[in-house]
Design a protein around this motif. Structure first.
Motif, PDB file in Angstrom:
ATOM      1  N   CYS A 281       0.816  -0.923  -0.105  1.00 42.37           N
ATOM      2  CA  CYS A 281      -0.074  -0.079  -0.146  1.00 42.37           C
ATOM      3  C   CYS A 281       1.189   1.029  -0.317  1.00 42.37           C
ATOM      4  O   CYS A 281       0.475   2.329  -0.422  1.00 42.37           O
ATOM      5  CB  CYS A 281      -0.716  -0.047   1.152  1.00 42.37           C
ATOM      6  SG  CYS A 281      -2.254  -1.799   1.752  1.00 42.37           S
TER       7      CYS A 281
ATOM      8  N   ASP B 167      -9.258  -3.902   3.406  1.00 43.44           N
ATOM      9  CA  ASP B 167      -9.830  -4.921   2.627  1.00 43.44           C
ATOM     10  C   ASP B 167      -8.388  -5.769   1.851  1.00 43.44           C
ATOM     11  O   ASP B 167      -7.062  -4.582   2.343  1.00 43.44           O
ATOM     12  CB  ASP B 167     -10.472  -5.493   1.807  1.00 43.44           C
ATOM     13  CG  ASP B 167     -11.626  -6.228   0.958  1.00 43.44           C
ATOM     14  OD1 ASP B 167     -10.749  -7.728   1.602  1.00 43.44           O
ATOM     15  OD2 ASP B 167     -12.441  -6.379   0.096  1.00 43.44           O
TER      16      ASP B 167
ATOM     17  N   LEU C 159      -5.881  -6.562  -1.576  1.00 44.74           N
ATOM     18  CA  LEU C 159      -5.246  -5.559  -2.749  1.00 44.74           C
ATOM     19  C   LEU C 159      -6.233  -5.624  -3.054  1.00 44.74           C
ATOM     20  O   LEU C 159      -5.914  -4.836  -3.871  1.00 44.74           O
ATOM     21  CB  LEU C 159      -3.897  -5.678  -2.837  1.00 44.74           C
ATOM     22  CG  LEU C 159      -2.732  -4.941  -3.823  1.00 44.74           C
ATOM     23  CD1 LEU C 159      -2.650  -2.861  -3.311  1.00 44.74           C
ATOM     24  CD2 LEU C 159      -1.778  -5.153  -4.089  1.00 44.74           C
TER      25      LEU C 159
ATOM     26  N   ASP D 149      -1.158  -2.039 -11.375  1.00 45.24           N
ATOM     27  CA  ASP D 149      -1.428  -1.623 -10.783  1.00 45.24           C
ATOM     28  C   ASP D 149      -2.010   0.190 -11.158  1.00 45.24           C
ATOM     29  O   ASP D 149      -1.701   1.039 -11.309  1.00 45.24           O
ATOM     30  CB  ASP D 149       0.637  -1.060 -11.175  1.00 45.24           C
ATOM     31  CG  ASP D 149       1.629  -2.275 -10.713  1.00 45.24           C
ATOM     32  OD1 ASP D 149       1.213  -2.530 -10.036  1.00 45.24           O
ATOM     33  OD2 ASP D 149       2.299  -2.567 -11.905  1.00 45.24           O
ATOM     34  N   ASP D 150      -2.946  -0.346 -11.043  1.00 41.75           N
ATOM     35  CA  ASP D 150      -4.248   1.216 -11.115  1.00 41.75           C
ATOM     36  C   ASP D 150      -4.859   0.967  -9.941  1.00 41.75           C
ATOM     37  O   ASP D 150      -5.799  -0.161 -10.015  1.00 41.75           O
ATOM     38  CB  ASP D 150      -4.436   1.047 -12.685  1.00 41.75           C
ATOM     39  CG  ASP D 150      -3.582   2.245 -13.198  1.00 41.75           C
ATOM     40  OD1 ASP D 150      -3.691   3.509 -12.324  1.00 41.75           O
ATOM     41  OD2 ASP D 150      -3.219   2.788 -13.967  1.00 41.75           O
ATOM     42  N   LYS D 151      -5.728   2.251  -9.487  1.00 37.96           N
ATOM     43  CA  LYS D 151      -6.669   1.904  -8.255  1.00 37.96           C
ATOM     44  C   LYS D 151      -7.958   1.357  -9.810  1.00 37.96           C
ATOM     45  O   LYS D 151      -8.060   1.979 -10.262  1.00 37.96           O
ATOM     46  CB  LYS D 151      -7.472   3.029  -8.255  1.00 37.96           C
ATOM     47  CG  LYS D 151      -8.525   3.306  -7.269  1.00 37.96           C
ATOM     48  CD  LYS D 151      -8.947   4.156  -6.127  1.00 37.96           C
ATOM     49  CE  LYS D 151     -10.681   4.375  -6.218  1.00 37.96           C
ATOM     50  NZ  LYS D 151     -10.925   5.178  -5.440  1.00 37.96           N
TER      51      LYS D 151
ATOM     52  N   ALA E 281     -11.146  -0.370  -8.014  1.00 35.83           N
ATOM     53  CA  ALA E 281     -12.014   0.045  -7.389  1.00 35.83           C
ATOM     54  C   ALA E 281     -11.844   0.687  -5.598  1.00 35.83           C
ATOM     55  O   ALA E 281     -10.837   0.605  -5.878  1.00 35.83           O
ATOM     56  CB  ALA E 281     -12.514  -1.875  -7.164  1.00 35.83           C
TER      57      ALA E 281
ATOM     58  N   ILE F 117     -13.520   0.912   3.414  1.00 35.58           N
ATOM     59  CA  ILE F 117     -13.377   1.253   4.814  1.00 35.58           C
ATOM     60  C   ILE F 117     -13.876   0.614   5.974  1.00 35.58           C
ATOM     61  O   ILE F 117     -15.140   0.952   5.691  1.00 35.58           O
ATOM     62  CB  ILE F 117     -13.278   2.858   4.749  1.00 35.58           C
ATOM     63  CG1 ILE F 117     -12.763   3.347   3.861  1.00 35.58           C
ATOM     64  CG2 ILE F 117     -12.515   3.355   6.425  1.00 35.58           C
ATOM     65  CD1 ILE F 117     -12.583   4.473   4.180  1.00 35.58           C
TER      66      ILE F 117
HETATM   67  C1  HEC Z   1      -0.896   1.902  -6.914  1.00 33.54           C
HETATM   68  C2  HEC Z   1      -1.797   2.800  -6.123  1.00 33.54           C
HETATM   69  C3  HEC Z   1      -2.292   2.652  -5.337  1.00 33.54           C
HETATM   70  C4  HEC Z   1      -2.275   1.500  -4.632  1.00 33.54           C
HETATM   71  C5  HEC Z   1      -1.039   0.160  -4.468  1.00 33.54           C
HETATM   72  C6  HEC Z   1      -3.302   1.380  -3.580  1.00 33.54           C
HETATM   73  N1  HEC Z   1      -3.895   2.384  -3.660  1.00 33.54           N
HETATM   74 FE1  HEC Z   1      -5.279   2.961  -2.256  1.00 33.54          FE
HETATM   75  N2  HEC Z   1      -6.088   4.128  -3.217  1.00 33.54           N
HETATM   76  C7  HEC Z   1      -5.360   5.209  -4.809  1.00 33.54           C
HETATM   77  C8  HEC Z   1      -5.805   6.069  -5.376  1.00 33.54           C
HETATM   78  C9  HEC Z   1      -5.520   6.711  -6.392  1.00 33.54           C
HETATM   79  C10 HEC Z   1      -6.799   6.245  -5.004  1.00 33.54           C
HETATM   80  C11 HEC Z   1      -8.027   7.428  -3.846  1.00 33.54           C
HETATM   81  C12 HEC Z   1      -7.251   8.826  -4.288  1.00 33.54           C
HETATM   82  C13 HEC Z   1      -6.817   8.764  -2.915  1.00 33.54           C
HETATM   83  O1  HEC Z   1      -7.914   8.677  -1.975  1.00 33.54           O
HETATM   84  O2  HEC Z   1      -5.739   8.748  -2.232  1.00 33.54           O
HETATM   85  C14 HEC Z   1      -7.082   5.735  -3.572  1.00 33.54           C
HETATM   86  C15 HEC Z   1      -7.880   5.187  -2.054  1.00 33.54           C
HETATM   87  C16 HEC Z   1      -7.792   4.816  -0.533  1.00 33.54           C
HETATM   88  C17 HEC Z   1      -8.465   4.490   0.162  1.00 33.54           C
HETATM   89  C18 HEC Z   1      -9.742   5.451   0.526  1.00 33.54           C
HETATM   90  C19 HEC Z   1     -11.103   4.718  -0.205  1.00 33.54           C
HETATM   91  C20 HEC Z   1     -10.564   4.337  -1.904  1.00 33.54           C
HETATM   92  O3  HEC Z   1     -11.115   3.650  -2.295  1.00 33.54           O
HETATM   93  O4  HEC Z   1     -11.048   6.081  -2.504  1.00 33.54           O
HETATM   94  C21 HEC Z   1      -7.763   3.633   1.128  1.00 33.54           C
HETATM   95  C22 HEC Z   1      -9.175   3.449   2.542  1.00 33.54           C
HETATM   96  C23 HEC Z   1      -7.018   3.148  -0.025  1.00 33.54           C
HETATM   97  N3  HEC Z   1      -6.906   3.296  -0.797  1.00 33.54           N
HETATM   98  C24 HEC Z   1      -6.487   2.162   0.764  1.00 33.54           C
HETATM   99  C25 HEC Z   1      -5.818   0.924   0.208  1.00 33.54           C
HETATM  100  C26 HEC Z   1      -4.925   0.269   1.356  1.00 33.54           C
HETATM  101  C27 HEC Z   1      -5.316  -0.380   2.703  1.00 33.54           C
HETATM  102  C28 HEC Z   1      -3.996  -0.601   0.019  1.00 33.54           C
HETATM  103  C29 HEC Z   1      -2.879  -1.881   0.231  1.00 33.54           C
HETATM  104  C30 HEC Z   1      -3.927  -2.910   0.354  1.00 33.54           C
HETATM  105  C31 HEC Z   1      -3.989   0.693  -1.323  1.00 33.54           C
HETATM  106  N4  HEC Z   1      -4.778   1.138  -0.776  1.00 33.54           N
HETATM  107  C32 HEC Z   1      -2.626   0.616  -2.088  1.00 33.54           C
HETATM  108  C33 HEC Z   1      -3.929   4.234  -4.981  1.00 33.54           C
HETATM  109  C34 HEC Z   1      -3.573   3.032  -4.383  1.00 33.54           C
END
Ligand code: HEC
Ligand code: HEC
Ligand code: HEC
Ligand code: HEC
Length: 158
Positions: free
Chosen positions: A60, A86, A88, A95-97, A99, A103
């Motif tokens: 993360c 939840d 990854l 490597d991109d968001k 969904a 929380i």
């Molecule tokens: C490839 C980049 C990337 C990774 C790896 C990643 N995230 Fe994210 N995450 C994002 C982005 C982009 C957003 C939306 C913008 C923001 O809130 O920063 C986000 C948003 C979130 C949010 C806010 C809810 C949402 O989905 O908008 C949570 C909670 C979160 N991430 C948790 C995690 C956790 C826990 C991990 C590891 C298991 C993780 N993320 C790994 C890119 C990533």
């Protein structure tokens, strides 16, 4: 001589069972079974081809370095992000968001580790929830009770 009839019958029956077993074994045992031990060798290849569900402990941090740094400096440093959120793969694909990440704001998440239990090691920080929230007897615990005070500002590093 007339009594040998029974012997023939039972022998025939046993022969049929034997043929059944040999044929069954031939058709039911997968090809790659036994190739490298007492298991189906092809299963390895199939499992290797699956997408990983969990991330590595620091997966993360690539995108949420602020949260990761805060957590590493606080008392929740030993709790993996995926435990409270939840996996990854529910959030990231190629490597991109793709969904939103879940929380969990329920007090049940915190209670899972912090509720006072006789069986829990004394070294684990525990609270009697009703007492800690100063609830009157019979009051229900509000769903997001813990975050009212242990809020998003400090939950990653309490
Ligand atoms: C490839 C980049 C990337 C990774 C790896 C990643 N995230 Fe994210 N995450 C994002 C982005 C982009 C957003 C939306 C913008 C923001 O809130 O920063 C986000 C948003 C979130 C949010 C806010 C809810 C949402 O989905 O908008 C949570 C909670 C979160 N991430 C948790 C995690 C956790 C826990 C991990 C590891 C298991 C993780 N993320 C790994 C890119 C990533
Ligand atoms: C002890 C449980 C717990 C752990 C461990 C945890 N989180 Fe959270 N996280 C929460 C809770 C609870 C919220 C919701 C806070 C709120 O809404 O007040 C949250 C909210 C978030 C948010 C969105 C809200 C915000 O503050 O921007 C992101 C992003 C996030 N977490 C990322 C992470 C990452 C990345 C990790 C690992 C480095 C992590 N969390 C580890 C419990 C946890
Ligand atoms: C997977 C287990 C786990 C979950 C879930 C969890 N915690 Fe923790 N928590 C810990 C551990 C481990 C520590 C560190 C205990 C220590 O080292 O003293 C800790 C420490 C704390 C502390 C600091 C205690 C102190 O000594 O000052 C607070 C406050 C806290 N957690 C609140 C929460 C809240 C609120 C939630 C729910 C959002 C939560 N925790 C969810 C495991 C967990
Ligand atoms: C009204 C504000 C408030 C709410 C709501 C609240 N807490 Fe706390 N919590 C505190 C304060 C203040 C402390 C530090 C002083 C103390 O130890 O009582 C604390 C301390 C803790 C500690 C560390 C106890 C220790 O012995 O060091 C844990 C664990 C904890 N809270 C968990 C929870 C959980 C789980 C919930 C939800 C069921 C929750 N808290 C709800 C205010 C609150």
């Amino acid at each position: 001589m007339e009594h040998t009839k029974h012997i023939w019958r039972i022998s025939l029956l046993l022969l049929l069972v034997l043929i059944g077993a040999v044929l069954g074994r031939h058709f039911l045992i997968p090809d790659s079974f036994g190739k490298a031990g007492f298991y189906r060798y092809d299963a390895l290849v199939e499992l290797m081809g699956k997408e990983p569900v969990h991330g590595a402990p620091d997966s993360c941090a690539d995108c949420h370095d602020e949260k990761a740094l805060a957590k590493a400096a606080g008392l929740h440093r030993s709790v993996q992000c995926e435990v409270c959120h939840d996996v990854l793969s529910s959030h990231i694909r190629d490597d991109d968001k793709y969904a939103d990440m879940a929380i969990n704001r329920s007090y049940k998440l915190c209670a899972y580790c912090h509720q006072k239990l006789v069986a829990r090691p004394a070294a684990m920080v525990q609270v009697d929830i009703a007492e800690h929230l100063e609830l009157a007897p019979g009051d229900a615990i509000p769903a997001e009770a813990c975050l009212e005070c242990h809020d998003s500002e400090n939950i990653h590093a309490p």
